[in-house]
Design a protein around this motif. Structure first.
Motif, PDB file in Angstrom:
ATOM      1  N   VAL A  53     -13.029  86.050  -9.493  1.00  0.00           N
ATOM      2  CA  VAL A  53     -14.313  86.948 -10.178  1.00  0.00           C
ATOM      3  C   VAL A  53     -14.109  86.466 -11.497  1.00  0.00           C
ATOM      4  O   VAL A  53     -15.136  86.441 -12.529  1.00  0.00           O
ATOM      5  CB  VAL A  53     -13.947  88.466 -10.096  1.00  0.00           C
ATOM      6  N   LEU A  54     -12.954  86.276 -12.301  1.00  0.00           N
ATOM      7  CA  LEU A  54     -12.760  85.746 -13.713  1.00  0.00           C
ATOM      8  C   LEU A  54     -13.549  84.400 -13.922  1.00  0.00           C
ATOM      9  O   LEU A  54     -14.322  84.218 -14.737  1.00  0.00           O
ATOM     10  CB  LEU A  54     -11.510  85.942 -14.240  1.00  0.00           C
ATOM     11  N   ARG A  57     -16.622  83.506 -17.950  1.00  0.00           N
ATOM     12  CA  ARG A  57     -16.478  82.226 -18.161  1.00  0.00           C
ATOM     13  C   ARG A  57     -15.887  81.739 -19.653  1.00  0.00           C
ATOM     14  O   ARG A  57     -15.054  80.950 -19.762  1.00  0.00           O
ATOM     15  CB  ARG A  57     -17.923  81.652 -18.264  1.00  0.00           C
ATOM     16  N   ASP A  58     -16.241  82.648 -20.614  1.00  0.00           N
ATOM     17  CA  ASP A  58     -15.763  82.190 -22.079  1.00  0.00           C
ATOM     18  C   ASP A  58     -14.277  82.509 -22.122  1.00  0.00           C
ATOM     19  O   ASP A  58     -13.618  81.932 -22.568  1.00  0.00           O
ATOM     20  CB  ASP A  58     -16.184  83.314 -23.101  1.00  0.00           C
ATOM     21  N   THR A 105     -11.271  79.360 -22.507  1.00  0.00           N
ATOM     22  CA  THR A 105     -10.322  79.459 -23.598  1.00  0.00           C
ATOM     23  C   THR A 105      -9.338  78.411 -23.540  1.00  0.00           C
ATOM     24  O   THR A 105      -8.462  78.460 -22.767  1.00  0.00           O
ATOM     25  CB  THR A 105      -9.901  80.923 -23.868  1.00  0.00           C
ATOM     26  N   LYS A 106      -9.552  77.591 -24.498  1.00  0.00           N
ATOM     27  CA  LYS A 106      -8.298  76.544 -24.720  1.00  0.00           C
ATOM     28  C   LYS A 106      -7.063  77.007 -25.242  1.00  0.00           C
ATOM     29  O   LYS A 106      -6.966  77.749 -26.186  1.00  0.00           O
ATOM     30  CB  LYS A 106      -8.845  75.266 -25.340  1.00  0.00           C
ATOM     31  N   GLY A 144      -4.478  71.807 -26.251  1.00  0.00           N
ATOM     32  CA  GLY A 144      -5.396  70.619 -25.908  1.00  0.00           C
ATOM     33  C   GLY A 144      -6.534  70.926 -25.086  1.00  0.00           C
ATOM     34  O   GLY A 144      -7.288  72.010 -25.467  1.00  0.00           O
ATOM     35  N   ASN A 145      -6.607  70.290 -24.275  1.00  0.00           N
ATOM     36  CA  ASN A 145      -7.901  70.436 -23.009  1.00  0.00           C
ATOM     37  C   ASN A 145      -7.321  71.406 -21.955  1.00  0.00           C
ATOM     38  O   ASN A 145      -8.147  71.756 -20.900  1.00  0.00           O
ATOM     39  CB  ASN A 145      -8.193  69.274 -22.487  1.00  0.00           C
ATOM     40  N   ILE A 146      -6.252  72.020 -22.168  1.00  0.00           N
ATOM     41  CA  ILE A 146      -5.758  73.125 -20.924  1.00  0.00           C
ATOM     42  C   ILE A 146      -6.212  74.456 -21.283  1.00  0.00           C
ATOM     43  O   ILE A 146      -6.000  74.984 -22.315  1.00  0.00           O
ATOM     44  CB  ILE A 146      -4.001  73.088 -21.088  1.00  0.00           C
ATOM     45  N   ASN A 147      -6.977  75.021 -20.464  1.00  0.00           N
ATOM     46  CA  ASN A 147      -7.731  76.361 -20.590  1.00  0.00           C
ATOM     47  C   ASN A 147      -6.891  77.326 -19.775  1.00  0.00           C
ATOM     48  O   ASN A 147      -6.145  76.964 -18.924  1.00  0.00           O
ATOM     49  CB  ASN A 147      -9.280  76.212 -20.729  1.00  0.00           C
ATOM     50  N   VAL A 148      -7.381  78.509 -19.935  1.00  0.00           N
ATOM     51  CA  VAL A 148      -6.822  79.737 -19.120  1.00  0.00           C
ATOM     52  C   VAL A 148      -7.434  79.376 -17.595  1.00  0.00           C
ATOM     53  O   VAL A 148      -6.319  79.548 -16.888  1.00  0.00           O
ATOM     54  CB  VAL A 148      -7.646  81.056 -19.646  1.00  0.00           C
TER      55      VAL A 148
END
Length: 110
Positions: free
Chosen positions: A46-47, A52-53, A57-58, A61-65
């Motif tokens: 669902v998230l 999506r925002d 979220t970073k 570096g390029n590792i996001n949630v």
């Protein structure tokens, strides 16, 4: 040596209090854990679809949630597997082994 079993042996064991206890122990662990895991997985899906925002979220570096949540899905799967293995070996296996032994003895006597 293979022992032939009469189906009534299994019916008696299934009707026994010990078998009911085995089933209760299994269900009291497996059902809540299944619900918890499915809720956790559904939260991730669902998230990913509707937040999506937030998921983008970073963190470093390029590792996001989203990547962290995805990796945590794998970690939680292994954790649940490990926990079930411990639960089964301490709470379920001794009872199941005793029931198996009784089934074999009853089948051998007949």
């Amino acid at each position: 040596m293979t022992v032939q079993h009469d189906s009534s042996v299994y019916e008696r064991i299934q009707a026994s209090q010990q078998f009911g206890e085995l089933r209760r122990r299994y269900r009291s662990w497996a059902f809540p854990m299944t619900v918890a895991f499915l809720a956790w997985y559904l939260l991730y899906v669902v998230l990913s679809g509707f937040a999506r925002d937030f998921m983008g979220t970073k963190l470093i570096g390029n590792i996001n949630v989203a990547l962290i949540f995805g990796l945590l899905q794998f970690a939680s799967t292994f954790l649940i597997t490990w926990a079930y293995s411990r639960h089964a070996s301490s709470k379920l296996d001794p009872l199941a082994e005793d029931l198996r032994r009784k089934a074999e003895l009853e089948g051998a006597v007949k």
